[in-house]
Design a protein around this motif. Structure first.
Motif, PDB file in Angstrom:
ATOM      1  N   GLN A 294      11.680  -7.796   3.404  1.00  0.00           N
ATOM      2  CA  GLN A 294      11.124  -6.476   3.122  1.00  0.00           C
ATOM      3  C   GLN A 294      12.245  -5.516   2.753  1.00  0.00           C
ATOM      4  OE1 GLN A 294       8.369  -4.782   6.128  1.00  0.00           O
ATOM      5  NE2 GLN A 294       9.809  -3.076   6.208  1.00  0.00           N
ATOM      6  N   PHE A 295      11.992  -4.628   1.773  1.00  0.00           N
ATOM      7  CA  PHE A 295      13.013  -3.624   1.453  1.00  0.00           C
ATOM      8  C   PHE A 295      12.454  -2.199   1.380  1.00  0.00           C
ATOM      9  CE2 PHE A 295      11.362  -4.689  -2.717  1.00  0.00           C
ATOM     10  CZ  PHE A 295      11.402  -3.493  -3.427  1.00  0.00           C
ATOM     11  N   ALA A 296      11.125  -2.039   1.376  1.00  0.00           N
ATOM     12  CA  ALA A 296      10.548  -0.691   1.364  1.00  0.00           C
ATOM     13  C   ALA A 296       9.242  -0.708   2.147  1.00  0.00           C
ATOM     14  CB  ALA A 296      10.311  -0.213  -0.065  1.00  0.00           C
ATOM     15  N   PHE A 297       9.065   0.293   3.022  1.00  0.00           N
ATOM     16  CA  PHE A 297       7.910   0.319   3.917  1.00  0.00           C
ATOM     17  C   PHE A 297       7.604   1.763   4.297  1.00  0.00           C
ATOM     18  CE2 PHE A 297       6.009   0.279   8.164  1.00  0.00           C
ATOM     19  CZ  PHE A 297       4.995  -0.659   8.010  1.00  0.00           C
ATOM     20  N   ARG A 298       6.321   2.088   4.439  1.00  0.00           N
ATOM     21  CA  ARG A 298       5.899   3.395   4.945  1.00  0.00           C
ATOM     22  C   ARG A 298       4.852   3.177   6.030  1.00  0.00           C
ATOM     23  NH1 ARG A 298       6.753   8.298   2.141  1.00  0.00           N
ATOM     24  NH2 ARG A 298       4.853   9.041   3.150  1.00  0.00           N
ATOM     25  N   ASN A 299       4.996   3.883   7.134  1.00  0.00           N
ATOM     26  CA  ASN A 299       4.044   3.734   8.236  1.00  0.00           C
ATOM     27  C   ASN A 299       2.674   4.330   7.920  1.00  0.00           C
ATOM     28  OD1 ASN A 299       5.709   2.405  10.169  1.00  0.00           O
ATOM     29  ND2 ASN A 299       6.775   4.343  10.537  1.00  0.00           N
ATOM     30  N   ASP A 300       2.638   5.299   7.017  1.00  0.00           N
ATOM     31  CA  ASP A 300       1.404   6.047   6.787  1.00  0.00           C
ATOM     32  C   ASP A 300       0.618   5.570   5.566  1.00  0.00           C
ATOM     33  OD1 ASP A 300       3.168   6.872   4.834  1.00  0.00           O
ATOM     34  OD2 ASP A 300       2.590   8.991   4.945  1.00  0.00           O
ATOM     35  N   SER A 301       1.102   4.525   4.887  1.00  0.00           N
ATOM     36  CA  SER A 301       0.452   4.155   3.634  1.00  0.00           C
ATOM     37  C   SER A 301       0.789   2.735   3.224  1.00  0.00           C
ATOM     38  CB  SER A 301       0.866   5.135   2.514  1.00  0.00           C
ATOM     39  OG  SER A 301       2.273   5.241   2.453  1.00  0.00           O
ATOM     40  N   ASN A 302       0.097   2.255   2.183  1.00  0.00           N
ATOM     41  CA  ASN A 302       0.385   0.964   1.571  1.00  0.00           C
ATOM     42  C   ASN A 302       1.267   1.157   0.347  1.00  0.00           C
ATOM     43  OD1 ASN A 302      -1.353  -0.857   3.171  1.00  0.00           O
ATOM     44  ND2 ASN A 302      -3.036   0.323   2.278  1.00  0.00           N
ATOM     45  N   LEU A 303       2.166   0.210   0.122  1.00  0.00           N
ATOM     46  CA  LEU A 303       2.993   0.177  -1.085  1.00  0.00           C
ATOM     47  C   LEU A 303       2.679  -1.123  -1.814  1.00  0.00           C
ATOM     48  CD1 LEU A 303       6.424   1.318   0.415  1.00  0.00           C
ATOM     49  CD2 LEU A 303       4.690   2.753  -0.706  1.00  0.00           C
ATOM     50  N   LEU A 304       2.335  -1.047  -3.079  1.00  0.00           N
ATOM     51  CA  LEU A 304       1.966  -2.230  -3.844  1.00  0.00           C
ATOM     52  C   LEU A 304       2.285  -2.029  -5.319  1.00  0.00           C
ATOM     53  CD1 LEU A 304      -1.905  -2.210  -4.326  1.00  0.00           C
ATOM     54  CD2 LEU A 304      -0.766  -0.446  -2.992  1.00  0.00           C
ATOM     55  N   ASP A 305       2.072  -3.064  -6.121  1.00  0.00           N
ATOM     56  CA  ASP A 305       2.265  -3.024  -7.576  1.00  0.00           C
ATOM     57  C   ASP A 305       3.661  -2.551  -7.979  1.00  0.00           C
ATOM     58  OD1 ASP A 305      -0.493  -3.612  -7.700  1.00  0.00           O
ATOM     59  OD2 ASP A 305      -1.013  -1.476  -7.765  1.00  0.00           O
ATOM     60  N   PRO A 306       4.738  -3.132  -7.436  1.00  0.00           N
ATOM     61  CA  PRO A 306       6.071  -2.645  -7.806  1.00  0.00           C
ATOM     62  C   PRO A 306       6.421  -2.950  -9.256  1.00  0.00           C
ATOM     63  CG  PRO A 306       6.259  -4.670  -6.555  1.00  0.00           C
ATOM     64  CD  PRO A 306       4.806  -4.278  -6.513  1.00  0.00           C
ATOM     65  N   SER A 307       7.225  -2.069  -9.837  1.00  0.00           N
ATOM     66  CA  SER A 307       7.795  -2.315 -11.155  1.00  0.00           C
ATOM     67  C   SER A 307       9.012  -3.213 -11.005  1.00  0.00           C
ATOM     68  CB  SER A 307       8.213  -0.993 -11.797  1.00  0.00           C
ATOM     69  OG  SER A 307       9.362  -0.457 -11.131  1.00  0.00           O
ATOM     70  N   ALA A 308       9.608  -3.590 -12.112  1.00  0.00           N
ATOM     71  CA  ALA A 308      10.895  -4.274 -12.060  1.00  0.00           C
ATOM     72  C   ALA A 308      11.965  -3.298 -11.579  1.00  0.00           C
ATOM     73  CB  ALA A 308      11.261  -4.811 -13.435  1.00  0.00           C
ATOM     74  N   ALA A 309      13.064  -3.826 -11.057  1.00  0.00           N
ATOM     75  CA  ALA A 309      14.210  -2.986 -10.705  1.00  0.00           C
ATOM     76  C   ALA A 309      14.946  -2.622 -11.986  1.00  0.00           C
ATOM     77  CB  ALA A 309      15.136  -3.725  -9.743  1.00  0.00           C
ATOM     78  N   VAL A 310      15.182  -1.319 -12.183  1.00  0.00           N
ATOM     79  CA  VAL A 310      15.820  -0.833 -13.399  1.00  0.00           C
ATOM     80  C   VAL A 310      17.095  -0.080 -13.025  1.00  0.00           C
ATOM     81  CG1 VAL A 310      15.550   0.629 -15.438  1.00  0.00           C
ATOM     82  CG2 VAL A 310      13.609  -0.694 -14.584  1.00  0.00           C
ATOM     83  N   LEU A 311      18.165  -0.331 -13.772  1.00  0.00           N
ATOM     84  CA  LEU A 311      19.465   0.284 -13.497  1.00  0.00           C
ATOM     85  C   LEU A 311      19.666   1.530 -14.341  1.00  0.00           C
ATOM     86  CD1 LEU A 311      22.329   0.153 -12.225  1.00  0.00           C
ATOM     87  CD2 LEU A 311      22.995  -1.286 -14.177  1.00  0.00           C
ATOM     88  N   ASP A 312      20.012   2.638 -13.674  1.00  0.00           N
ATOM     89  CA  ASP A 312      20.439   3.846 -14.374  1.00  0.00           C
ATOM     90  C   ASP A 312      21.947   3.763 -14.513  1.00  0.00           C
ATOM     91  OD1 ASP A 312      20.704   6.336 -15.517  1.00  0.00           O
ATOM     92  OD2 ASP A 312      20.667   7.400 -13.602  1.00  0.00           O
ATOM     93  N   ARG A 313      22.428   3.432 -15.691  1.00  0.00           N
ATOM     94  CA  ARG A 313      23.869   3.209 -15.885  1.00  0.00           C
ATOM     95  C   ARG A 313      24.669   4.504 -15.820  1.00  0.00           C
ATOM     96  NH1 ARG A 313      24.148  -2.113 -17.292  1.00  0.00           N
ATOM     97  NH2 ARG A 313      22.221  -3.012 -18.145  1.00  0.00           N
ATOM     98  N   ASN A 314      24.013   5.639 -15.966  1.00  0.00           N
ATOM     99  CA  ASN A 314      24.728   6.919 -15.875  1.00  0.00           C
ATOM    100  C   ASN A 314      25.129   7.247 -14.445  1.00  0.00           C
ATOM    101  OD1 ASN A 314      24.537   7.490 -18.661  1.00  0.00           O
ATOM    102  ND2 ASN A 314      22.472   8.312 -18.394  1.00  0.00           N
ATOM    103  N   THR A 315      24.330   6.804 -13.471  1.00  0.00           N
ATOM    104  CA  THR A 315      24.613   7.108 -12.064  1.00  0.00           C
ATOM    105  C   THR A 315      24.860   5.857 -11.226  1.00  0.00           C
ATOM    106  OG1 THR A 315      22.250   7.081 -11.517  1.00  0.00           O
ATOM    107  CG2 THR A 315      23.208   9.201 -12.175  1.00  0.00           C
TER     108      THR A 315
END
Length: 364
Positions: A50-71
């Protein structure tokens, strides 16, 4: 694989001469390719975290991981729904997580909850009741700025028969603010739904892709009878509109119960072949049965159906998503060893959370 190339060439010739027999040609391919060898398929295992979790809600349908090369930061967007709405959660919104780890799949990475980026509009528009299933791509000019395109499904009614259209919001950075278009860029009543025989029930699950240098946006189109197929659009202005519509790239014939599939995902596998996978809509023995196609011709068309595949632990995986190795959110090329997904019932909690896993590649 030489056998595959021969069949693909023959069928492409047939398609050009007579589009009316497309379904029959695909049925023939389904039968002939049962004995095809020399390609690989992903088998999802128990190794997840697991890498992301919220006690008050569901998390689903993640996008791909995208890199911001500026930061030098990584970004993932997902659907967040209140627990009171259940897993379906029609009152969803687009949520954002980021990390400044060197790599997105670093086990020590700390993902920051950046909060909501695309809430329901609440204006009586196509996305007034909820926003779902984000697909993100970053487009950077050489030596210039970057533009972030965030596609999402928008619903106007909170019920099990909800309709859905695809919206688009843009920003010059991954944190936003994102400026959304007032009208959907892909509408369920547009020509893209003609294959249904009538208006589709919904269109969503957007995958910006690059095939042989051609930009293509794959979108799931779901008919009122719950059949689903990927529809292809050719963007004519970067990744934004206008778009040129193409017919479905796959036939329902040969899929589970002829119901088609969702989550159309294009990638180049370790076998250097172009793959198309999707989560079946039909009920053929397992919730985690996946449709699988190969494309030796490396074109938008020319898909050859091969054997279905599944998971070694069906209870863990929902909709596994590979991460494009160029880290800009564009599918079609090589992918990372780590895939992203969401799941429930981990650690005694019923909440859906975001997870990562490394599938095992199996030689066929």
């Amino acid at each position: 694989l030489q056998f595959l190339y021969f069949i693909d060439f023959s069928v492409q010739t047939v398609f050009k001469r007579n589009m009316g027999i497309q379904s029959a040609a695909i049925i023939t391919l389904s039968i002939l390719t049962n004995s095809v060898k020399g390609y690989v398929y992903p088998q999802y295992s128990n190794e997840w975290r697991q890498f992301a979790f919220r006690n008050d809600s569901n998390l689903l349908d993640p996008s791909a991981a995208v890199l911001d090369r500026n930061t030098s930061t990584w970004h993932i967007y997902c659907t967040r729904t209140p627990l009171a709405h259940g897993v379906a959660g029609y009152g969803g919104s687009i949520w954002h997580f980021s990390t400044n780890a060197t790599m997105f799949d670093d086990p020590t990475a700390v993902w920051t909850d950046e909060g909501e980026v695309i809430p329901p509009s609440g204006k009586g528009n196509f996305d007034s009741a909820g926003t779902f299933t984000p697909g993100v791509v970053v487009d950077c000019e050489d030596g210039g700025g970057c533009k972030w395109y965030l596609f999402y499904g928008g619903v106007a009614n909170e019920n099990s028969s909800h309709t859905e259209n695809v919206g688009l919001a843009t920003s010059d950075n991954p944190w936003g603010p994102f400026t959304r278009r007032e009208s959907p860029v892909f509408n369920r009543t547009d020509a893209n739904s003609k294959w249904c025989g009538t208006a589709a029930a919904r269109v969503d699950e957007i995958k910006p892709s690059l095939i042989s240098g051609q930009r293509v946006i794959f979108v799931k189109s779901v008919c009122t009878n719950f059949s689903a197929l990927p529809i292809a659009f050719i963007p004519e202005n970067g990744w934004g509109p206008p778009y040129k519509l193409r017919p479905p790239v796959i036939s329902l014939n040969g899929t589970c119960e002829n119901k088609g599939f969702e989550e159309p995902t294009i990638f180049t596998g370790p076998d250097n072949l172009l793959h198309l996978t999707g989560h079946y809509h039909g009920n053929c023995g397992s919730e985690d049965k996946y449709a699988h196609y190969l494309n030796p011709s490396q074109t938008i068309d020319g898909w050859v159906q091969v054997a279905d595949f599944g998971s070694s632990n069906n209870s863990v995986f929902m909709e596994p998503l590979p991460v494009p190795l160029n880290y800009d959110g564009v599918f079609g090329g090589k992918i990372s060893d780590t895939w992203i997904d969401f799941s429930a019932n981990r650690g005694g909690s019923p909440n859906l959370h975001l997870m990562m896993s490394k599938p095992v590649w199996v030689q066929k």
